[in-house]
Write a protein that holds these residues in place. Structure first.
Motif, PDB file in Angstrom:
ATOM      1  N   SER A 109       0.856  -1.190   0.000  1.00 44.41           N
ATOM      2  CA  SER A 109       0.000   0.000   0.000  1.00 44.41           C
ATOM      3  C   SER A 109       0.889   1.236   0.000  1.00 44.41           C
ATOM      4  CB  SER A 109      -0.975  -0.012   1.177  1.00 44.41           C
ATOM      5  OG  SER A 109      -0.342  -0.348   2.373  1.00 44.41           O
ATOM      6  N   TYR A 110       0.682   2.067  -0.998  1.00 42.41           N
ATOM      7  CA  TYR A 110       1.404   3.334  -1.170  1.00 42.41           C
ATOM      8  C   TYR A 110       2.911   3.134  -1.330  1.00 42.41           C
ATOM      9  CZ  TYR A 110      -3.121   4.868   0.537  1.00 42.41           C
ATOM     10  OH  TYR A 110      -4.462   5.050   0.716  1.00 42.41           O
ATOM     11  N   LEU A 111       3.294   2.225  -2.190  1.00 42.91           N
ATOM     12  CA  LEU A 111       4.722   2.072  -2.522  1.00 42.91           C
ATOM     13  C   LEU A 111       5.011   2.570  -3.940  1.00 42.91           C
ATOM     14  CD1 LEU A 111       7.629   0.923  -2.172  1.00 42.91           C
ATOM     15  CD2 LEU A 111       6.756  -1.214  -3.150  1.00 42.91           C
ATOM     16  N   LEU A 112       4.203   2.126  -4.901  1.00 44.78           N
ATOM     17  CA  LEU A 112       4.515   2.438  -6.309  1.00 44.78           C
ATOM     18  C   LEU A 112       4.582   3.944  -6.548  1.00 44.78           C
ATOM     19  CD1 LEU A 112       2.285  -0.170  -8.206  1.00 44.78           C
ATOM     20  CD2 LEU A 112       4.591  -0.448  -7.297  1.00 44.78           C
ATOM     21  N   ASN A 113       3.796   4.696  -5.744  1.00 44.71           N
ATOM     22  CA  ASN A 113       3.751   6.151  -5.962  1.00 44.71           C
ATOM     23  C   ASN A 113       5.033   6.861  -5.519  1.00 44.71           C
ATOM     24  OD1 ASN A 113       1.015   5.848  -3.721  1.00 44.71           O
ATOM     25  ND2 ASN A 113       3.150   6.087  -3.094  1.00 44.71           N
ATOM     26  N   TYR A 114       6.005   6.098  -5.010  1.00 48.23           N
ATOM     27  CA  TYR A 114       7.314   6.709  -4.718  1.00 48.23           C
ATOM     28  C   TYR A 114       8.287   6.552  -5.875  1.00 48.23           C
ATOM     29  CZ  TYR A 114       5.628   7.591  -0.142  1.00 48.23           C
ATOM     30  OH  TYR A 114       4.870   8.080   0.886  1.00 48.23           O
ATOM     31  N   ASN A 143      -1.576   6.012  -4.839  1.00 47.41           N
ATOM     32  CA  ASN A 143      -2.061   7.306  -5.317  1.00 47.41           C
ATOM     33  C   ASN A 143      -2.695   7.097  -6.696  1.00 47.41           C
ATOM     34  OD1 ASN A 143      -2.190  10.272  -5.601  1.00 47.41           O
ATOM     35  ND2 ASN A 143      -0.683   9.919  -7.210  1.00 47.41           N
ATOM     36  N   HIS A 144      -3.834   7.738  -6.943  1.00 46.51           N
ATOM     37  CA  HIS A 144      -4.457   7.594  -8.258  1.00 46.51           C
ATOM     38  C   HIS A 144      -3.945   8.702  -9.176  1.00 46.51           C
ATOM     39  CE1 HIS A 144      -8.222   7.609 -10.966  1.00 46.51           C
ATOM     40  NE2 HIS A 144      -7.335   6.757 -11.409  1.00 46.51           N
ATOM     41  N   SER A 145      -3.039   8.322 -10.047  1.00 47.82           N
ATOM     42  CA  SER A 145      -2.376   9.301 -10.920  1.00 47.82           C
ATOM     43  C   SER A 145      -3.370  10.098 -11.745  1.00 47.82           C
ATOM     44  CB  SER A 145      -1.432   8.585 -11.888  1.00 47.82           C
ATOM     45  OG  SER A 145      -0.441   7.911 -11.195  1.00 47.82           O
ATOM     46  N   GLU A 146      -4.453   9.442 -12.132  1.00 41.34           N
ATOM     47  CA  GLU A 146      -5.349  10.086 -13.094  1.00 41.34           C
ATOM     48  C   GLU A 146      -6.430  10.945 -12.434  1.00 41.34           C
ATOM     49  OE1 GLU A 146      -4.090  10.073 -15.854  1.00 41.34           O
ATOM     50  OE2 GLU A 146      -2.893   8.231 -15.842  1.00 41.34           O
ATOM     51  N   GLN A 147      -6.344  11.133 -11.126  1.00 45.82           N
ATOM     52  CA  GLN A 147      -7.290  12.083 -10.505  1.00 45.82           C
ATOM     53  C   GLN A 147      -7.060  13.461 -11.134  1.00 45.82           C
ATOM     54  OE1 GLN A 147      -6.637  12.993  -6.357  1.00 45.82           O
ATOM     55  NE2 GLN A 147      -8.460  14.274  -6.238  1.00 45.82           N
ATOM     56  N   GLU A 234     -16.047  10.021  -6.245  1.00 49.66           N
ATOM     57  CA  GLU A 234     -16.029  10.674  -7.570  1.00 49.66           C
ATOM     58  C   GLU A 234     -14.634  11.140  -7.963  1.00 49.66           C
ATOM     59  OE1 GLU A 234     -19.006  13.721  -7.845  1.00 49.66           O
ATOM     60  OE2 GLU A 234     -20.590  12.210  -7.843  1.00 49.66           O
ATOM     61  N   SER A 235     -13.904  11.753  -7.027  1.00 50.48           N
ATOM     62  CA  SER A 235     -12.589  12.294  -7.409  1.00 50.48           C
ATOM     63  C   SER A 235     -11.526  11.194  -7.410  1.00 50.48           C
ATOM     64  CB  SER A 235     -12.171  13.447  -6.500  1.00 50.48           C
ATOM     65  OG  SER A 235     -12.087  13.020  -5.165  1.00 50.48           O
ATOM     66  N   MET A 236     -11.774  10.108  -6.706  1.00 51.40           N
ATOM     67  CA  MET A 236     -10.879   8.946  -6.659  1.00 51.40           C
ATOM     68  C   MET A 236      -9.413   9.325  -6.461  1.00 51.40           C
ATOM     69  SD  MET A 236     -11.604   5.814  -9.220  1.00 51.40           S
ATOM     70  CE  MET A 236     -10.465   4.485  -8.881  1.00 51.40           C
ATOM     71  N   PRO A 237      -9.072   9.860  -5.290  1.00 45.87           N
ATOM     72  CA  PRO A 237      -7.677  10.249  -5.048  1.00 45.87           C
ATOM     73  C   PRO A 237      -6.730   9.057  -4.930  1.00 45.87           C
ATOM     74  CG  PRO A 237      -8.997  10.512  -3.048  1.00 45.87           C
ATOM     75  CD  PRO A 237      -9.953  10.175  -4.141  1.00 45.87           C
ATOM     76  N   ILE A 238      -7.279   7.911  -4.574  1.00 48.45           N
ATOM     77  CA  ILE A 238      -6.452   6.697  -4.496  1.00 48.45           C
ATOM     78  C   ILE A 238      -7.103   5.619  -5.367  1.00 48.45           C
ATOM     79  CG2 ILE A 238      -5.518   7.197  -2.207  1.00 48.45           C
ATOM     80  CD1 ILE A 238      -7.576   5.234  -1.026  1.00 48.45           C
ATOM     81  N   VAL A 239      -6.312   4.604  -5.672  1.00 51.52           N
ATOM     82  CA  VAL A 239      -6.840   3.541  -6.532  1.00 51.52           C
ATOM     83  C   VAL A 239      -6.337   2.185  -6.029  1.00 51.52           C
ATOM     84  CG1 VAL A 239      -4.904   3.556  -8.200  1.00 51.52           C
ATOM     85  CG2 VAL A 239      -7.198   2.958  -8.979  1.00 51.52           C
TER      86      VAL A 239
END
Ligand code: SAM
Length: 244
Positions: A109-114, A143-147, A234-239
């Motif tokens: 959880s929350y590794l790839l976004n680093y 983290n949802h990159s496409e937010q 709706e905004s989907m800040p995480i995925v």
């Protein structure tokens, strides 16, 4: 990276109590993980073992946690000494991990976004894939990159917002500001597109990649009402992502 988490450890722990953590993050995560009974599981970027311990409590037979921060591994190990659960904690960098075993599930959880570059992401994915049994699954919350940046401030009521200083492109820092009690703290994630993630997952051998929608727990709906969660969903800040 590790040093930064050492300094914000206490505040970060508080943020784990935010309602979205339990009712969306954890609910979506465990829903994807399914029944853990008897499974072997490798938890990458396990921090002080918040989820790692829950995996064991939910019936996983073998759980190994890997974390780059010495302080976090120390906290995890102390907790393990206080209440032994037979979890193995390893101090290490996922970028350099290599194969340390053969697991039914690798989670992070929350590794790839680093990862700041596609090369780093590829390396991390290679190390994830190397530790999976044939037919195993990788599950991650990220983290949802496409937010859309236009909705970056809409999550304030859930306890955090995001900011960028430049238009999104590969490697752009995304600054999270988290409001824990009266204090706030910040850290950076990095933008890498969905296409880059798909490329990395498939390059290392994953056959199927599923981008999962977030789900709100029935308890979360009951306690806060459906409207409360609308901006988050709706905004989907995480995925959540599942790779087979
Ligand atoms: C946002 S925290 C998430 C922790 C935990 N997975 C959770 O959800 O509670 C990110 C963690 O990733 C760790 N981390 C970042 N890069 C890492 C790397 N290359 N190898 C291992 N751990 C890493 C950090 O030290 C930090 O503890």
């Amino acid at each position: 990276m590790a040093a930064h988490y050492d300094t914000i450890a206490q505040q970060y722990k508080k943020s784990k109590e935010f309602p979205f953590r339990l009712h969306i993050e954890a609910y979506t995560y465990f829903n994807l993980l399914g029944d853990l009974t008897g499974k072997s599981l490798l938890d990458l970027a396990c921090k002080e073992g918040f989820y790692t311990r829950q995996f064991k409590q939910k019936g996983a037979a073998r759980v190994v946690g890997v974390e780059i921060s010495e302080k976090m591994i120390e906290l995890a190990t102390q907790q393990e000494a206080r209440e032994p659960q037979d979890i193995e904690y390893i101090l290490g960098d996922v970028l350099e991990l290599g194969k340390i075993g053969s697991f039914d599930l690798v989670v992070a959880s929350y590794l790839l976004n680093y990862c700041q570059t596609k090369e780093q992401l590829l390396k991390v994915c290679q190390n994830i894939f190397a530790n999976l049994k044939p037919g195993g699954r990788f599950i991650t919350i990220n983290n949802h990159s496409e937010q859309p940046p236009a909705s970056y401030l809409s999550t304030e009521k859930y306890g955090f917002i995001k900011n960028i200083d430049e238009p999104l492109q590969e490697g752009t820092p995304i600054k999270y500001t988290v409001y824990a009690d009266e204090e706030k703290f910040s850290f950076d994630n990095y933008y890498l597109s969905t296409a880059t993630h798909e490329w990395a997952f498939r390059s290392v051998g994953f056959k199927e990649v599923r981008w999962q929608k977030l789900i709100v727990s029935p308890e979360g709906v009951e306690e806060f009402g459906e409207d409360f969660w609308q901006d988050f969903v709706e905004s989907m800040p995480i995925v959540a992502i599942e790779c087979l």
